[in-house]
Scaffold this motif. Structure first.
Motif, short mmCIF file in Angstrom:
data_model
loop_
_atom_site.label_atom_id
_atom_site.label_comp_id
_atom_site.label_asym_id
_atom_site.label_seq_id
_atom_site.Cartn_x
_atom_site.Cartn_y
_atom_site.Cartn_z
N ALA A 107 30.54 33.22 60.74
CA ALA A 107 31.76 32.44 60.96
C ALA A 107 31.41 31.24 61.82
O ALA A 107 30.68 31.36 62.80
N GLY A 108 31.95 30.10 61.44
CA GLY A 108 31.70 28.89 62.20
C GLY A 108 32.80 27.88 61.99
O GLY A 108 33.85 28.17 61.41
N THR A 109 32.54 26.69 62.47
CA THR A 109 33.48 25.58 62.36
C THR A 109 32.72 24.40 61.78
O THR A 109 31.59 24.13 62.17
N THR A 110 33.33 23.74 60.81
CA THR A 110 32.73 22.56 60.23
C THR A 110 33.64 21.36 60.50
O THR A 110 34.86 21.49 60.53
N GLU A 111 33.01 20.24 60.71
CA GLU A 111 33.76 19.03 61.05
C GLU A 111 33.64 18.03 59.92
O GLU A 111 32.57 17.54 59.63
N SER A 112 34.74 17.76 59.25
CA SER A 112 34.78 16.68 58.25
C SER A 112 35.84 15.71 58.73
O SER A 112 35.66 15.09 59.76
N ALA A 113 36.96 15.59 58.06
CA ALA A 113 38.04 14.75 58.57
C ALA A 113 38.67 15.40 59.81
O ALA A 113 39.14 14.73 60.71
N ASP A 114 38.69 16.73 59.82
CA ASP A 114 39.13 17.51 60.98
C ASP A 114 38.28 18.78 61.01
O ASP A 114 37.47 19.02 60.13
N ASP A 115 38.43 19.60 62.04
CA ASP A 115 37.68 20.85 62.13
C ASP A 115 38.32 21.90 61.24
O ASP A 115 39.53 22.06 61.24
N ASP A 116 37.49 22.62 60.48
CA ASP A 116 37.95 23.69 59.60
C ASP A 116 37.08 24.92 59.82
O ASP A 116 35.92 24.82 60.21
N LEU A 117 37.65 26.11 59.53
CA LEU A 117 36.85 27.33 59.56
C LEU A 117 35.85 27.29 58.42
O LEU A 117 36.15 26.80 57.33
N VAL A 118 34.66 27.83 58.64
CA VAL A 118 33.68 27.99 57.57
C VAL A 118 33.14 29.41 57.64
O VAL A 118 32.93 29.95 58.72
N ILE A 119 32.98 30.02 56.47
CA ILE A 119 32.41 31.35 56.35
C ILE A 119 31.23 31.25 55.40
O ILE A 119 31.36 30.72 54.29
N LEU A 120 30.07 31.72 55.84
CA LEU A 120 28.86 31.72 55.02
C LEU A 120 28.49 33.17 54.72
O LEU A 120 28.49 34.01 55.62
N LYS A 121 28.18 33.47 53.47
CA LYS A 121 27.71 34.81 53.09
C LYS A 121 26.24 34.70 52.73
O LYS A 121 25.87 33.91 51.85
N LEU A 122 25.40 35.49 53.39
CA LEU A 122 23.94 35.44 53.21
C LEU A 122 23.44 36.74 52.63
O LEU A 122 23.89 37.82 53.03
N LEU A 123 22.50 36.65 51.72
CA LEU A 123 21.88 37.83 51.12
C LEU A 123 20.76 38.31 52.03
O LEU A 123 19.97 37.52 52.54
N ASP A 124 20.67 39.61 52.25
CA ASP A 124 19.64 40.21 53.10
C ASP A 124 18.98 41.36 52.36
O ASP A 124 19.01 42.50 52.80
N VAL A 125 18.38 41.07 51.20
CA VAL A 125 17.86 42.12 50.32
C VAL A 125 16.66 42.84 50.90
O VAL A 125 16.35 43.94 50.48
N GLY A 126 15.99 42.29 51.86
CA GLY A 126 14.82 42.94 52.45
C GLY A 126 15.15 43.93 53.53
O GLY A 126 14.28 44.53 54.13
N ALA A 127 16.44 44.14 53.80
CA ALA A 127 16.82 45.01 54.90
C ALA A 127 16.47 46.47 54.64
O ALA A 127 16.09 47.18 55.55
N VAL A 128 16.59 46.93 53.40
CA VAL A 128 16.37 48.33 53.10
C VAL A 128 15.44 48.45 51.89
O VAL A 128 15.57 47.69 50.94
N GLY A 129 14.53 49.36 51.94
CA GLY A 129 13.71 49.69 50.78
C GLY A 129 12.64 48.69 50.43
O GLY A 129 12.28 48.54 49.27
N GLY A 130 12.08 47.99 51.39
CA GLY A 130 11.01 47.04 51.09
C GLY A 130 11.59 45.73 50.62
O GLY A 130 12.35 45.11 51.31
#
Length: 185
Positions: A107-130
């Protein structure tokens, strides 16, 4: 009388005691003033850290990094700095890990014309099972409650169904602030 113990150099590695420093990674961009804001761990206990880095020219961007248990950088094959689709500035406030789905949400904030919420979804496939450690950005979403007003993220959580909740604040037309909660599938 106090007994003096002789100092004898040790050739064996000392046992690790509770509270011992195991590793450190000071991260610095060329412009300095970088800040780590939050950390969480995945199913394998590997930390995922989010923060704000300053780039050439003084812009702020969201950075995310993950480490193995020995302090080695895991997500080195993909870009780990988000500067928005239009190069706008951004800063982060929180991270949560979905251990069942091998992903992290930022969760973060992005600034364009005004500040907006931003949500980024990241893949973490190496977390389990090699498998390879990814760090790949799966999707990004911004939320603007009212054009011209600011929204700022403060915290993020997830439920057992994989939904993500971001809380923060939204600015009204009279410049006062309200609590804001958004939910994403």
């Amino acid at each position: 009388a106090a007994a003096l113990l002789p100092l004898v150099p040790s050739v064996a590695v000392a046992a690790i005691a509770p509270g011992d420093l195991l590793w450190a990674d000071p991260v610095s961009s060329s412009e300095g003033d970088d800040v780590a804001w939050a950390v969480s761990t995945n199913a394998a206990g590997q930390p995922i850290v989010v923060g704000t880095v300053f780039t050439m020219g003084g812009g702020r961007d969201i950075q995310y990094r993950s480490y193995d248990l020995n302090g080695g950088l895991r997500w080195s094959a993909v870009p780990t700095i988000w500067d928005g689709s239009g190069g706008e500035e951004g800063w982060t406030s929180a991270v949560v890990v979905d251990r069942k789905r091998n992903c992290a949400s930022v969760a973060g904030t992005t600034e364009s014309a005004d500040d907006d919420l931003v949500i980024l979804k990241l893949l973490d496939v190496g977390a389990v099972g090699g498998g390879p450690a990814s760090g790949q950005l799966v999707w990004e979403r911004t939320f603007d409650a009212a054009p011209g007003g600011d929204e700022q993220a403060r915290a993020i959580a997830r439920d057992s169904h994989g939904n993500v909740y971001v809380t923060g604040r939204s600015q009204r037309g009279d410049a006062s602030w309200d609590l804001h909660l958004v939910k994403y599938d």
